[in-house]
Design an enzyme around this catalytic site. Structure first.
Site, PDB file in Angstrom:
ATOM      1  N   SER A 166      11.526  17.718   9.265  1.00  0.00           N
ATOM      2  CA  SER A 166      12.454  17.809   8.490  1.00  0.00           C
ATOM      3  C   SER A 166      12.725  16.797   7.419  1.00  0.00           C
ATOM      4  O   SER A 166      11.977  15.898   7.603  1.00  0.00           O
ATOM      5  CB  SER A 166      13.965  18.015   9.230  1.00  0.00           C
ATOM      6  N   LYS A 167      13.249  17.149   6.454  1.00  0.00           N
ATOM      7  CA  LYS A 167      13.494  16.241   5.256  1.00  0.00           C
ATOM      8  C   LYS A 167      14.285  15.004   5.691  1.00  0.00           C
ATOM      9  O   LYS A 167      13.841  13.880   5.350  1.00  0.00           O
ATOM     10  CB  LYS A 167      14.552  16.883   4.204  1.00  0.00           C
TER      11      LYS A 167
END
Ligand code: GLU
Length: 536
Positions: free
Chosen positions: A276-277
């Site tokens: 994920s970011k």
């Protein structure tokens, strides 16, 4: 069925910057298309207006372009999504919002042949049944059972249906999921899969409110109209595959249905779960190809801005979930086209390793010519107030007082430091003293090495260098310089560290002979004078 032209598409929704997993999907599509001499199409799936993010489409196009993933259709030479059909772009427009007129009749066709129905539930009504189910500890699903208790063209009298269609705008067309039917599917990566329709819900296909299709309808209609032969996409779409199979059946398009390949997810470097970011922010690596600034002004790092070469990024991405079947790791884009095959794409998630990304960059950096790297280094030097003049064929010159250097001087520096660098910006970090006279000296190093018994000999070595005859190259200087020190029985390491402190401001780093050969006799003398003035 005869030989079919390979046509694949990358179909992102412009809901934000393209994650590196999305770039990998685009890359695999591109590789597959090129290997089969086919077409790679970029289609923008923007029918969900609530999730539209300004700038995202431009970002996607720029990111693909940076990677060298060039669409055959969908985007023009100027980087704009093509809006009118032409010989090269026969299926334009490629932005679904501009194709809105196409989809309604397909939705109506499914109602007419019994594969879909009109649903009149308002959002409030649906909310109420959802809440009621929740109160009983259940989850509401719009399916073969619940649909018979709701307001739709299957439960209402015909005249009422006609009236609601004409007078209201809240209605949708929903897929009528058949009962207790096994959908047998084949995935090019995952093999044979079977799902019973009783586990599936009646998805919305088209919405009267905005006269737009949902993803499912638009996706199937466009893949059909654009003659897509293989759909290669992320595994998050695997649960939608039974519906997509049934939609092809409902339209009677099974003969030309594309083959499907669902790619596994990219996993975080540590632990399990999707990359994920936030992992990027937490562990300090980019998850986006290019830097992105959101509406709040928050910046996310990009591989490009972090100094990665696109070919290193692409090579690294290609290997995340695919391997050629042997140990080879270095592939240009063209070599990937030749070597790629879907049957070597792994089923399991691919763990992203940020160190491997750096490793690739280092490898590609070393493959580049010194001149290419010098050109890439010039903006870094400019940012540090260094002026570079002349050409590669011009004589080498260095003016430390004016911070002005010839291109050939910079090239010499690059040749010297490139083996220690991962990024071009590291050239500066490795040895700023090759462009700037040190103004201060590392205190610890000074305390340790700048003692009369070392400093005295160091000054004599500097004199030896000043009197050195013949071309001043590192190879020519190194032996005689060491011999000079040895013959006087001075402690080699300490004297060298003292010299390095004078020349570099610290006593670790490049070899003395290399530094001397680069900066020249005159600057060596100036730096010795300076350290004597400062440290005594
Ligand atoms: N628009 C979908 C996405 O953003 C495309 C999925 C597909 O390729 O079918 O991922």
């Amino acid at each position: 069925m005869g030989e079919r032209r390979t046509r694949v598409r990358f179909a992102p929704s412009p809901t934000g910057p393209l994650h590196m997993g999305g770039v990998r999907t685009a890359l695999y599509n591109y590789l597959y298309a090129k290997q089969h001499g086919g077409d790679f199409i970029l289609r923008i799936e923007d029918t969900d207006s609530h999730r539209f993010v300004p700038g995202a489409e431009e970002y996607i196009i720029e990111a693909l372009r940076w990677c060298g993933i060039v669409p055959d259709e969908g985007v023009d030479a100027d980087g704009k999504v093509v809006e009118t059909a032409s010989e090269r772009h026969p299926h334009a427009p490629y932005r679904q919002s501009q194709r809105r007129g196409i989809y309604r009749r397909y939705a109506e066709e499914l109602v007419a042949n019994g594969w879909a129905y009109y649903a009149f539930d308002t959002p409030q009504e649906l909310e109420a049944v959802r809440a009621a189910a929740e109160a009983k500890g259940e989850t509401f699903i719009y399916n073969q059972v619940s649909r018979m208790q709701l307001r739709n063209s299957l439960t209402l009298p015909q005249e009422e249906t006609a009236r609601l269609l004409a007078e209201t705008t809240d209605w949708t067309v929903r897929f009528r999921m058949p009962e207790n039917t096994v959908v047998a599917m084949d995935d090019l990566i995952r093999g044979h899969i079977e799902v019973n329709t009783d586990t599936l819900d009646d998805k919305v296909l088209w919405k009267r409110a905005d006269e737009l299709p949902t993803y499912h309808l638009a996706n199937i209609v466009d893949d059909h109209l654009m003659e897509i032969s293989e759909v290669i996409r992320g595994e998050e779409w695997l649960p939608s595959l039974p519906l997509h199979y049934l939609l092809y059946r409902a339209f009677g398009w099974e003969d030309t249905m594309p083959r499907f390949a669902h790619l596994s997810l990219l996993l975080k470097p540590v632990g399990n779960g999707k990359l994920s970011k936030r992992d990027g922010d937490k562990l300090g690596f980019p998850v986006f190809p290019l830097q992105w600034t959101n509406a709040e002004g928050e910046k996310s790092r990009g591989y490009r801005e972090d100094g990665y070469f696109p070919e290193a990024f692409v090579n690294m991405l290609a290997m995340l979930g695919w391997n050629p079947g042997d140990d080879r790791e270095m592939f240009t884009l063209d070599e990937l086209v030749a070597a790629f095959s879907l049957d070597k794409v792994q089923k399991a998630g691919a763990k992203f390793n940020p160190d491997k990304a750096k490793w690739y960059n280092r490898e590609y950096l070393r493959l580049k010519s010194d001149e290419e790297l010098t050109d890439a280094f010039l903006p870094v030097l400019a940012a540090h107030g260094i002026t570079v003049t002349g050409c590669y064929a011009c004589p080498v010159s260095a003016d430390f007082a004016r911070k002005e250097f010839s291109k050939n001087y910079v090239k010499n520096v690059v040749a010297l430091v490139k083996m220690r660098a991962t990024f071009v910006a590291d050239f500066w970090e490795t040895a700023p003293y090759l462009f700037e006279t040190p103004q201060a000296y590392n205190e610890k190093d000074a305390a340790k090495f700048w003692k009369p018994e070392n400093a005295g000999p160091a000054l004599e070595v500097a004199d030896f260098i000043a009197g050195f005859e013949g071309p001043l190259t590192a190879a020519a200087l190194e032996g005689p310089m060491e011999e000079f020190i040895r013959s006087r029985e001075w402690p080699m390491g300490k004297v060298m560290n003292c010299l390095r402190l004078a020349l570099a401001g610290v006593s670790s780093g490049l070899g003395i002979a290399d530094i001397v050969a680069t900066i020249g006799k005159e600057e060596v003398r100036a730096r010795m004078e300076r350290i004597m003035n400062v440290l005594g």
